[in-house]
Design an enzyme around this catalytic site. Structure first.
Site, mmCIF file in Angstrom:
data_model
loop_
_atom_site.group_PDB
_atom_site.id
_atom_site.type_symbol
_atom_site.label_atom_id
_atom_site.label_comp_id
_atom_site.label_asym_id
_atom_site.label_seq_id
_atom_site.Cartn_x
_atom_site.Cartn_y
_atom_site.Cartn_z
ATOM 1 N N GLU A 154 58.774 80.590 -52.129
ATOM 2 C CA GLU A 154 59.100 81.644 -51.160
ATOM 3 C C GLU A 154 59.418 81.087 -49.784
ATOM 4 O OE1 GLU A 154 56.666 85.535 -52.579
ATOM 5 O OE2 GLU A 154 56.476 85.083 -50.453
ATOM 6 N N HIS B 66 52.246 67.900 -74.092
ATOM 7 C CA HIS B 66 52.639 68.267 -75.454
ATOM 8 C C HIS B 66 53.566 69.469 -75.451
ATOM 9 C CE1 HIS B 66 49.782 65.386 -77.116
ATOM 10 N NE2 HIS B 66 49.074 65.694 -76.055
ATOM 11 N N LYS C 263 61.045 94.817 -52.933
ATOM 12 C CA LYS C 263 60.094 95.855 -52.508
ATOM 13 C C LYS C 263 60.865 97.114 -52.128
ATOM 14 C CE LYS C 263 56.192 93.159 -50.566
ATOM 15 N NZ LYS C 263 55.338 92.896 -49.417
HETATM 16 O O1 PA5 Z 1 53.923 85.431 -48.689
HETATM 17 C C1 PA5 Z 1 54.103 86.627 -48.539
HETATM 18 O O2 PA5 Z 1 54.058 87.153 -47.412
HETATM 19 C C2 PA5 Z 1 54.300 87.564 -49.716
HETATM 20 O O3 PA5 Z 1 54.593 86.924 -50.894
HETATM 21 C C3 PA5 Z 1 53.069 88.423 -49.877
HETATM 22 O O4 PA5 Z 1 51.944 87.622 -50.119
HETATM 23 C C4 PA5 Z 1 53.186 89.445 -51.004
HETATM 24 O O5 PA5 Z 1 54.428 90.080 -51.004
HETATM 25 C C5 PA5 Z 1 52.091 90.513 -50.807
HETATM 26 O O6 PA5 Z 1 52.245 91.096 -49.557
HETATM 27 P P1 PA5 Z 1 51.097 91.889 -48.826
HETATM 28 O O7 PA5 Z 1 49.975 90.972 -48.501
HETATM 29 O O8 PA5 Z 1 51.740 92.425 -47.601
HETATM 30 O O9 PA5 Z 1 50.673 92.979 -49.760
#
Ligand code: PA5
Length: 476
Positions: A302, A331, A445
């Site tokens: 990400e 494996h 989202k």
């Molecule tokens: O790294 C990030 O910000 C995202 O991947 C969030 O962890 C994920 O979308 C969950 O978001 P939130 O903590 O706002 O529910």
């Protein structure tokens, strides 16, 4: 001895062995010359300065976490003690960064069969992390927990994530219908102090609330209350975890690249991407570190997978993170890693001293192909297999490096998480991208909001309705 002693801390240093990233071992085409650091001096120094100047600012607030949480830690430890007294189960409701860290640390630092242990041995609540909205998973959870004996921790930074809020709505409804006014005593919120819906709900419901600082994004949040509360409930030494992170922070702020593992690793990964190595495999040789690989996949994927750079230019960068487990995946996946395309950097994680030693029993003396194992330990076997895989990859000219943990404990896990966070920050700076946003996640989202008819997403819904319809001829 513990983390308060400098000698002990030094003994707990992680070691990055990057020999097998170098041309001496994997050849000129795949590896790097020993002059790589000198040749990239300016590039390295630019990235170092970006990270240094932005520490503690904007979305780099996570660099303050090892230093500024004394009061929060006190509150967390107090709350955790009460939870341990009253409850048998602790359930995290959350997804992504709000779930992967708690899962990784649970697996790393608790008994590997924690939830299956009898209460007398377990001593602390069972932990469940509901990292999905699969209806079967929710139903299965409700089959195994007694709601009267369960404390829930709803975690969402944005306070708006559909999956987490759906989990919350279901659980709060059950709590209210079974426990009435006492429902609030079974729910803790962890969220932004200022933004989103969860904070409003938490205030209205009078929930105990912990805050995620503004400058701490989901995937960088394990060392704030997101991860610290579940860890403390499990009896994990969260002060030691933070001390490990602090220790690693000092190491990763060393200006001398050759003494800074985060900077070395970031450089070699970024240069590897330029050589077409678009896959980053994370392969710990320890079941305890299995979910550290999952956590890393979110952090690396990400943070670095971005379409545009900071100048608005289309770059489409990033490395696809892949999780593997040593020796299990020898494996399954190692055939591909050794003989498939030269598109990977493989990170092996080794443990010097496992927390237990297991001897391989004597037997089958008349079958030498089996009895060669006798008298050795599983510790020796797993270590030999890691070294053997490293050798096999290297002789096939596959870029690989190894991180060695002296042992798995709260301090070294703090170090490891923080090392990867710093490596990611440096790699993002080298790629000239915004490491800390996730527009791709927001896209999904928003489309979900539109499909569910959420107010404000009418335009997205219209765009989705006007997208090309699926063609029947491509179904089979
Ligand atoms: O790294 C990030 O910000 C995202 O991947 C969030 O962890 C994920 O979308 C969950 O978001 P939130 O903590 O706002 O529910």
């Amino acid at each position: 001895m513990n983390y308060k002693s400098a000698d002990w801390r030094d003994k707990m240093n992680l070691v990055l062995d990057y020999n097998n990233m170098m041309a001496d071992y994997i050849g000129d085409e795949q590896g790097f010359s020993s002059t790589v650091f000198e040749e990239n001096k300016k590039f390295i120094s630019k990235a170092y300065n970006i990270v240094k100047e932005n520490r503690g600012k904007g979305m780099m607030g996570w660099t303050d976490l090892p230093y500024n949480q004394n009061e929060i830690v006190k509150d967390i430890l107090f709350t955790a003690k009460n939870i341990r007294k009253k409850f048998d189960n602790f359930v995290v409701l959350g997804i992504g960064g709000s779930a992967l860290g708690p899962t990784a640390v649970f697996q790393a630092l608790c008994h590997l069969r924690h939830n299956e242990l009898p209460k007398s041995k377990r001593k602390v609540p069972k932990l469940y992390v509901e990292d999905n909205v699969d209806p079967e998973r929710m139903s299965a959870l409700l089959d195994v927990i007694d709601i009267n004996k369960t404390c829930f921790n709803v975690i969402t930074k944005s306070g708006a994530t559909s999956e987490t809020m759906a989990q919350y709505l279901i659980i709060m409804d059950i709590l209210k219908s079974k426990l009435g006014d006492k429902a609030k005593d079974h729910m803790i919120a962890t969220t932004s102090m200022t933004k989103g819906n969860l904070i409003k709900i938490a205030k209205a419901e009078n929930l105990k609330t912990f805050y995620i600082p503004d400058g701490v994004g989901g995937r960088f949040s394990e060392l704030c209350p997101v991860g610290l509360l579940p860890a403390a409930v499990l009896g994990i030494d969260i002060k030691a975890m933070l001390a490990g992170a602090k220790h690693m922070d000092k190491i990763c702020m060393n200006k001398n690249v050759l003494e800074n593992p985060a900077l070395i690793s970031a450089l070699l990964q970024v240069l590897s991407m330029e050589k077409g190595k678009n896959v980053s495999v994370m392969m710990p040789y320890a079941d305890s570190l299995k979910y550290i690989a999952d956590w890393y996949c979110q952090l690396w994927g990400e943070s670095l997978g971005k379409a545009v750079d900071n100048d608005g230019k289309e770059v489409f960068v990033g490395q696809t993170p892949v999780k593997a487990l040593g020796v299990t995946d020898q494996h399954s996946q190692v055939q591909l890693y050794r003989e498939g395309p030269f598109d990977k950097v493989i990170t092996l994680i080794g443990v010097k001293n496992y927390r237990t030693t297991f001897e391989i029993s004597k037997g089958c003396e008349d079958i030498p192909d089996v009895s060669f194992l006798c008298g050795h330990t599983l510790n020796e076997l797993i270590t030999a297999e890691r070294e053997a895989t490293e050798y096999a990859l290297t002789t096939a000219k596959r870029a690989n490096h190894t991180i060695i943990l002296p042992e798995v404990n709260a301090f070294t896990i703090g170090e490891l998480l923080y090392l990867f966070e710093m490596e990611t920050a440096y790699a993002g700076a080298m790629l000239n991208i915004n490491t800390f946003n996730q527009p791709g996640v927001e896209g999904g989202k928003n489309a979900t909001y539109a499909l569910f008819g959420k107010k404000g997403y009418e335009k997205t819904k219209e765009e989705m309705d006007n997208a090309p319809k699926k063609n029947q001829k491509y179904f089979c």
